[in-house]
Design a protein around this motif. Structure first.
Motif, PDB file in Angstrom:
ATOM      1  N   SER A  90      12.059  57.785  41.515  1.00  0.00           N
ATOM      2  CA  SER A  90      11.785  58.013  40.092  1.00  0.00           C
ATOM      3  C   SER A  90      12.607  57.073  39.227  1.00  0.00           C
ATOM      4  O   SER A  90      12.116  56.510  38.228  1.00  0.00           O
ATOM      5  CB  SER A  90      12.087  59.475  39.734  1.00  0.00           C
ATOM      6  N   ALA A  91      13.903  56.896  39.589  1.00  0.00           N
ATOM      7  CA  ALA A  91      14.757  55.987  38.821  1.00  0.00           C
ATOM      8  C   ALA A  91      14.237  54.559  38.909  1.00  0.00           C
ATOM      9  O   ALA A  91      14.204  53.817  37.913  1.00  0.00           O
ATOM     10  CB  ALA A  91      16.193  56.065  39.339  1.00  0.00           C
TER      11      ALA A  91
ATOM     12  N   LEU B 138      11.434  50.100  36.513  1.00  0.00           N
ATOM     13  CA  LEU B 138      10.335  49.139  36.600  1.00  0.00           C
ATOM     14  C   LEU B 138       9.472  49.188  35.335  1.00  0.00           C
ATOM     15  O   LEU B 138       9.100  48.137  34.778  1.00  0.00           O
ATOM     16  CB  LEU B 138       9.490  49.442  37.840  1.00  0.00           C
ATOM     17  N   GLN B 139       9.167  50.391  34.845  1.00  0.00           N
ATOM     18  CA  GLN B 139       8.353  50.510  33.633  1.00  0.00           C
ATOM     19  C   GLN B 139       9.094  49.952  32.418  1.00  0.00           C
ATOM     20  O   GLN B 139       8.502  49.243  31.579  1.00  0.00           O
ATOM     21  CB  GLN B 139       7.985  51.982  33.406  1.00  0.00           C
ATOM     22  N   ALA B 140      10.393  50.282  32.305  1.00  0.00           N
ATOM     23  CA  ALA B 140      11.164  49.761  31.170  1.00  0.00           C
ATOM     24  C   ALA B 140      11.243  48.247  31.203  1.00  0.00           C
ATOM     25  O   ALA B 140      11.096  47.554  30.190  1.00  0.00           O
ATOM     26  CB  ALA B 140      12.578  50.369  31.194  1.00  0.00           C
TER      27      ALA B 140
ATOM     28  N   TRP C  36       6.827  42.540  28.580  1.00  0.00           N
ATOM     29  CA  TRP C  36       5.618  42.360  27.762  1.00  0.00           C
ATOM     30  C   TRP C  36       5.985  42.144  26.289  1.00  0.00           C
ATOM     31  O   TRP C  36       5.347  41.329  25.592  1.00  0.00           O
ATOM     32  CB  TRP C  36       4.708  43.579  27.888  1.00  0.00           C
ATOM     33  N   SER C  37       6.974  42.857  25.791  1.00  0.00           N
ATOM     34  CA  SER C  37       7.401  42.696  24.381  1.00  0.00           C
ATOM     35  C   SER C  37       7.916  41.287  24.129  1.00  0.00           C
ATOM     36  O   SER C  37       7.584  40.651  23.117  1.00  0.00           O
ATOM     37  CB  SER C  37       8.475  43.742  24.051  1.00  0.00           C
TER      38      SER C  37
END
Length: 406
Positions: A317-318, A323-325, A331-332
């Motif tokens: 989960s961590a 990975l998502q962050a 992308w930003s």
């Protein structure tokens, strides 16, 4: 009519005649020793002296035997000094020896040694010709006397050790003139009968009784025999030529039976030992499996797998959150850079300049023209943001930037 006397009177009279004969009181005799025996308790020696035709019984008392400088043996040629007399109780004619000297080898012993050397030279005694005995025979051929003690000894031993075996008896005479031919023929007959092994046996006896087993015919029959053959003649101290030719020599008939078959008691003990080893090995493997399973059971009882799974899920989960962050941040940043590049590109676009009221000069071929490329009479196009005009160049003038008028 003849006078009637007793046996005792007769023996005493003959003994007196012999004892009072000076020629028989001190006699030197040459002969070959046969059936030599020394009594273990008394130390007296009993034997026969023989030549090619006759023999005489001889006795040598312990006091005289102690003076011997050699050990008398059967077949030895000797010269003895003796007294000729009669053993009154048994009526036995015999000589009392008081001195003995070796005088070479006797005729019978010499013939035996010559035959032994001949057969050895022909390879009949060679170890490479010895055949191994079968481990578990099913049929055993016996060459021995039907009424002798050797047969009973063999049957008793085999019946005790390995009763499953079948005995095939080929009865023969084991002493006498015709015995050699019978024994040789019996060996050949059993060899053809397909038995697993053959025992040639005779119980104990004098050297004279066992002499037939020195016959050349028996030795050659044993050598030709394809079946493993055990020789069991007399006692442990007795040796015959058959012993040297046979595949295995046994000191007694009973020992031959022990060599011929396995001992079921020993095999039973070995099987029991193997069974015990198997049980111990199985128990060891069971204990190892039990300990391993118990370790796993303890781990399950202590919720260790669930703890590991829970920690794994938390780590996963961590990692997914990171990975998502990271993906969002990437992308930003990419979007920011794209927007900046797009704004820069838009600021450099000639269409933006045209939108502010400017126009571009193009030739008749549609290519942009510089002012220094224009000449009077050229047809040009003025391209604005929303309009296009076709013009004719009437004049081209140099301008001074300092005095330029718009």
């Amino acid at each position: 009519m003849a006078e009637v006397i007793t046996v005792t009177a007769l023996n005493r009279y003959v003994k007196t005649l012999l004892d009072h004969n000076d020629l028989l009181y001190d006699v030197a005799l040459r002969g070959e020793i046969a059936n030599f025996v020394q009594n273990a308790k008394s130390g007296h020696c009993y034997f026969f002296l023989r030549d090619g035709q006759c023999s005489v019984k001889a006795v040598m008392f312990r006091s005289d035997a102690r003076q011997l400088a050699f050990r008398p043996q059967d077949g030895m040629q000797v010269v003895v000094r003796c007294r000729v007399t009669l053993y009154e109780r048994d009526g036995a004619f015999q000589v009392y020896v008081n001195a003995m000297f070796p005088d070479g080898v006797g005729e019978a012993q010499l013939a035996l040694e010559q035959l032994k050397a001949k057969l050895q030279a022909e390879g009949l005694f060679a170890p490479e010709h010895k055949k191994p005995l079968p481990a578990f025979p099913q049929r055993i051929g016996l060459v021995t006397s039907r009424t002798g003690a050797a047969l009973q000894d063999i049957k008793n031993v085999i019946g005790r050790r390995w009763p499953a075996v079948r005995l095939l008896l080929c009865p023969v005479n084991v002493q006498g003139f015709e015995a050699a031919g019978e024994i040789a023929a019996a060996i050949a007959r059993l060899d053809k009968a397909g038995v697993d092994e053959i025992i040639v046996a005779r119980g104990g006896g004098s050297r004279e009784d066992l002499w037939v087993f020195n016959a050349e015919a028996i030795a050659r029959a044993a050598y030709r025999c394809k079946t493993p053959l055990i020789s069991a003649i007399g006692h442990e101290i007795d040796y015959t030529i058959l012993d040297f030719v046979a595949d295995q020599r046994a000191p007694t008939p009973s020992a031959a039976a022990e060599l011929a078959v396995p001992d079921r008691q020993v095999l039973r003990a070995r099987l029991y030992e193997l069974e015990e080893n198997m049980h111990r090995n199985m128990q060891k493997r069971r204990d190892l499996c039990y300990n391993t399973c118990k370790a796993y059971a303890d781990a399950l009882a202590g919720d260790l797998p669930r703890q590991k799974l829970r920690r794994g899920r938390e780590q996963l989960s961590a990692l997914c959150g990171a990975l998502q962050a990271g993906s969002r941040a990437s992308w930003s940043e990419k979007d920011r850079r794209f927007r900046h590049a797009a704004a820069l590109a838009a600021s450099l676009s000639p269409y933006q300049v045209l939108a502010r009221g400017y126009a571009m000069v193009a030739g008749a071929d549609g290519k942009i023209r510089q002012a220094d490329q224009l000449a009077p009479g050229d047809t040009i196009r003025l391209v604005a943001a929303h309009r296009r005009a076709q013009c004719l160049v009437t004049a081209v003038e140099e301008t001074d930037e300092s005095t330029q008028n718009i």
